[in-house]
Design a protein around this motif. Sequence first.
Motif, mmCIF file in Angstrom:
data_model
loop_
_atom_site.group_PDB
_atom_site.id
_atom_site.type_symbol
_atom_site.label_atom_id
_atom_site.label_comp_id
_atom_site.label_asym_id
_atom_site.label_seq_id
_atom_site.Cartn_x
_atom_site.Cartn_y
_atom_site.Cartn_z
ATOM 1 N N LYS A 40 0.819 -1.213 0.000
ATOM 2 C CA LYS A 40 0.000 0.000 0.000
ATOM 3 C C LYS A 40 0.856 1.267 0.000
ATOM 4 C CE LYS A 40 -4.550 -1.146 1.737
ATOM 5 N NZ LYS A 40 -5.179 -0.358 0.668
ATOM 6 N N LYS A 41 1.892 1.267 0.837
ATOM 7 C CA LYS A 41 2.716 2.481 0.968
ATOM 8 C C LYS A 41 3.455 2.805 -0.325
ATOM 9 C CE LYS A 41 6.283 4.638 3.857
ATOM 10 N NZ LYS A 41 5.468 5.839 4.168
ATOM 11 N N TYR A 42 3.962 1.756 -0.995
ATOM 12 C CA TYR A 42 4.794 1.979 -2.176
ATOM 13 C C TYR A 42 4.086 1.605 -3.479
ATOM 14 C CZ TYR A 42 8.371 2.618 1.352
ATOM 15 O OH TYR A 42 9.086 3.080 2.452
ATOM 16 N N SER A 43 2.784 1.378 -3.402
ATOM 17 C CA SER A 43 1.951 1.141 -4.590
ATOM 18 C C SER A 43 2.430 -0.034 -5.430
ATOM 19 C CB SER A 43 1.878 2.413 -5.451
ATOM 20 O OG SER A 43 1.324 3.484 -4.703
ATOM 21 N N PHE A 44 2.792 -1.123 -4.770
ATOM 22 C CA PHE A 44 3.120 -2.343 -5.508
ATOM 23 C C PHE A 44 1.816 -2.872 -6.132
ATOM 24 C CE2 PHE A 44 6.560 -3.524 -2.114
ATOM 25 C CZ PHE A 44 7.337 -2.449 -2.521
ATOM 26 N N PRO A 45 1.849 -3.359 -7.356
ATOM 27 C CA PRO A 45 0.617 -3.843 -8.014
ATOM 28 C C PRO A 45 0.250 -5.253 -7.542
ATOM 29 C CG PRO A 45 2.483 -4.103 -9.479
ATOM 30 C CD PRO A 45 3.024 -3.403 -8.249
ATOM 31 N N LEU A 46 0.029 -5.389 -6.246
ATOM 32 C CA LEU A 46 -0.190 -6.709 -5.649
ATOM 33 C C LEU A 46 -1.474 -6.781 -4.828
ATOM 34 C CD1 LEU A 46 3.478 -7.336 -4.444
ATOM 35 C CD2 LEU A 46 2.347 -8.416 -6.398
ATOM 36 N N LEU A 47 -2.288 -5.721 -4.905
ATOM 37 C CA LEU A 47 -3.546 -5.661 -4.165
ATOM 38 C C LEU A 47 -4.663 -5.196 -5.098
ATOM 39 C CD1 LEU A 47 -2.301 -3.863 -0.928
ATOM 40 C CD2 LEU A 47 -3.159 -6.208 -1.031
ATOM 41 N N PRO A 48 -5.898 -5.636 -4.853
ATOM 42 C CA PRO A 48 -7.009 -5.107 -5.644
ATOM 43 C C PRO A 48 -7.160 -3.606 -5.403
ATOM 44 C CG PRO A 48 -7.675 -7.065 -4.398
ATOM 45 C CD PRO A 48 -6.332 -6.651 -3.877
ATOM 46 N N ALA A 107 -6.971 -18.089 -12.359
ATOM 47 C CA ALA A 107 -5.522 -18.218 -12.568
ATOM 48 C C ALA A 107 -4.731 -18.166 -11.270
ATOM 49 C CB ALA A 107 -5.035 -17.124 -13.510
ATOM 50 N N TYR A 108 -5.247 -17.398 -10.304
ATOM 51 C CA TYR A 108 -4.510 -17.207 -9.058
ATOM 52 C C TYR A 108 -5.450 -17.401 -7.872
ATOM 53 C CZ TYR A 108 -0.779 -15.544 -12.029
ATOM 54 O OH TYR A 108 0.199 -15.474 -12.981
ATOM 55 N N ILE A 109 -4.896 -17.422 -6.697
ATOM 56 C CA ILE A 109 -5.650 -17.788 -5.508
ATOM 57 C C ILE A 109 -6.821 -16.854 -5.229
ATOM 58 C CG2 ILE A 109 -5.512 -18.007 -2.988
ATOM 59 C CD1 ILE A 109 -4.311 -20.388 -4.384
ATOM 60 N N ALA A 110 -6.617 -15.560 -5.421
ATOM 61 C CA ALA A 110 -7.673 -14.596 -5.105
ATOM 62 C C ALA A 110 -8.462 -14.147 -6.334
ATOM 63 C CB ALA A 110 -7.087 -13.378 -4.390
ATOM 64 N N GLY A 111 -8.139 -14.704 -7.504
ATOM 65 C CA GLY A 111 -8.843 -14.297 -8.721
ATOM 66 C C GLY A 111 -7.968 -14.452 -9.941
ATOM 67 N N ASP A 112 -8.134 -13.575 -10.907
ATOM 68 C CA ASP A 112 -7.386 -13.682 -12.160
ATOM 69 C C ASP A 112 -6.057 -12.944 -12.137
ATOM 70 O OD1 ASP A 112 -9.262 -15.316 -13.419
ATOM 71 O OD2 ASP A 112 -10.474 -13.588 -14.022
ATOM 72 N N ASP A 113 -5.787 -12.200 -11.075
ATOM 73 C CA ASP A 113 -4.538 -11.440 -10.982
ATOM 74 C C ASP A 113 -3.652 -11.985 -9.875
ATOM 75 O OD1 ASP A 113 -5.278 -9.571 -13.002
ATOM 76 O OD2 ASP A 113 -6.530 -8.513 -11.540
ATOM 77 N N PHE A 114 -2.348 -11.931 -10.099
ATOM 78 C CA PHE A 114 -1.349 -12.296 -9.097
ATOM 79 C C PHE A 114 -1.380 -11.249 -7.984
ATOM 80 C CE2 PHE A 114 2.979 -12.042 -7.388
ATOM 81 C CZ PHE A 114 3.251 -13.379 -7.114
ATOM 82 N N THR A 115 -1.494 -11.709 -6.734
ATOM 83 C CA THR A 115 -1.566 -10.779 -5.604
ATOM 84 C C THR A 115 -0.638 -11.233 -4.479
ATOM 85 O OG1 THR A 115 -3.329 -11.952 -4.422
ATOM 86 C CG2 THR A 115 -4.007 -10.334 -6.111
ATOM 87 N N LEU A 116 -0.668 -10.463 -3.409
ATOM 88 C CA LEU A 116 0.100 -10.826 -2.225
ATOM 89 C C LEU A 116 -0.234 -12.223 -1.723
ATOM 90 C CD1 LEU A 116 0.042 -7.657 0.075
ATOM 91 C CD2 LEU A 116 2.020 -8.608 -1.124
ATOM 92 N N VAL A 117 -1.488 -12.624 -1.835
ATOM 93 C CA VAL A 117 -1.862 -13.937 -1.317
ATOM 94 C C VAL A 117 -1.066 -15.040 -1.994
ATOM 95 C CG1 VAL A 117 -3.725 -15.610 -1.044
ATOM 96 C CG2 VAL A 117 -4.162 -13.212 -0.621
ATOM 97 N N ASP A 118 -0.828 -14.915 -3.288
ATOM 98 C CA ASP A 118 -0.013 -15.918 -3.980
ATOM 99 C C ASP A 118 1.406 -15.930 -3.426
ATOM 100 O OD1 ASP A 118 -1.946 -16.805 -6.198
ATOM 101 O OD2 ASP A 118 -1.944 -14.620 -6.417
ATOM 102 N N ILE A 119 1.943 -14.748 -3.154
ATOM 103 C CA ILE A 119 3.282 -14.660 -2.566
ATOM 104 C C ILE A 119 3.320 -15.362 -1.219
ATOM 105 C CG2 ILE A 119 4.954 -13.057 -1.508
ATOM 106 C CD1 ILE A 119 4.336 -11.097 -3.737
ATOM 107 N N TYR A 120 2.258 -15.206 -0.434
ATOM 108 C CA TYR A 120 2.253 -15.790 0.908
ATOM 109 C C TYR A 120 2.498 -17.299 0.881
ATOM 110 C CZ TYR A 120 -0.014 -11.394 2.429
ATOM 111 O OH TYR A 120 -0.313 -10.085 2.699
ATOM 112 N N TYR A 121 2.074 -17.962 -0.176
ATOM 113 C CA TYR A 121 2.248 -19.414 -0.271
ATOM 114 C C TYR A 121 3.676 -19.842 -0.596
ATOM 115 C CZ TYR A 121 -2.793 -20.397 -0.224
ATOM 116 O OH TYR A 121 -4.112 -20.534 0.142
ATOM 117 N N VAL A 122 4.395 -18.999 -1.303
ATOM 118 C CA VAL A 122 5.655 -19.446 -1.916
ATOM 119 C C VAL A 122 6.671 -20.001 -0.914
ATOM 120 C CG1 VAL A 122 7.659 -18.716 -3.284
ATOM 121 C CG2 VAL A 122 5.347 -17.993 -3.954
ATOM 122 N N PRO A 123 6.985 -19.302 0.184
ATOM 123 C CA PRO A 123 8.039 -19.831 1.067
ATOM 124 C C PRO A 123 7.717 -21.200 1.670
ATOM 125 C CG PRO A 123 7.683 -17.500 1.502
ATOM 126 C CD PRO A 123 6.565 -17.951 0.625
#
Length: 214
Positions: free
Chosen positions: A79-87, A157-173
């Motif tokens: 949110k602070k740095y406007s990463f394109p990872l949230l709806p 395509a992705y966990i929260a919908g059709d766009d890659f978001t933070l939630v997908d990142i949360y799974y990776v580690p």
Amino acid sequence: MPAFILYGSRGSTNTDRVRLTLAEGNFTDYEIVLLNLQKAEQKSEEHKRRHAWGKVPVLTSADGFTLYESRAICKYLAKKYSFPLLPADSDVEALALFDQAHSVETLTFAIPAGRIAFEKFAKRFMGLPPDDAEVSDALRSVEVFFDVAEGLLQRKAYIAGDDFTLVDIYYVPLIQRLFACGYEDVIVSRKAVSAWWDRCVNRPAIQRVLAADR
């Protein structure tokens, strides 16, 4: 002076969650300070002033703002740095689906996957044997989770919908940790889950972080 300091540790899935978020945001204006968990540096009085429970990661900004809990840090950064990872804030339904997916990851996947990671990975470095009954129970929960996810990922395509978001990142580690523990079949045996995983793990930013850790 960097925008903030990230206190973390090598091999910490929670720290890696934040590192992956920063990589996806192409953000480099920060310093990372690594604490040695085996030496209990995270339990020092100095660190407990940052995190009362003595854990990692912790973010401290140049203006004195302090934040812990990896998912909270990731969302704050996005949110602070406007990463394109949230709806978009204006898309109420997409935000609700994001929050729903976030809750499912935290409560339904991360808990049993974290139990496996502790028993089969962390205990190895502690010189302790794994509790096989604990692993078996947690693995059953993870398999049930991905059985459900298989059906859901056939429609998006992705966990929260059709766009890659933070939630997908949360799974990776933690999925990386499952692979390291020999449980890759949980992912690759499920066609839609495996395709989703490939879409996530082959993103250039995620590949950069994973390559740096090899």
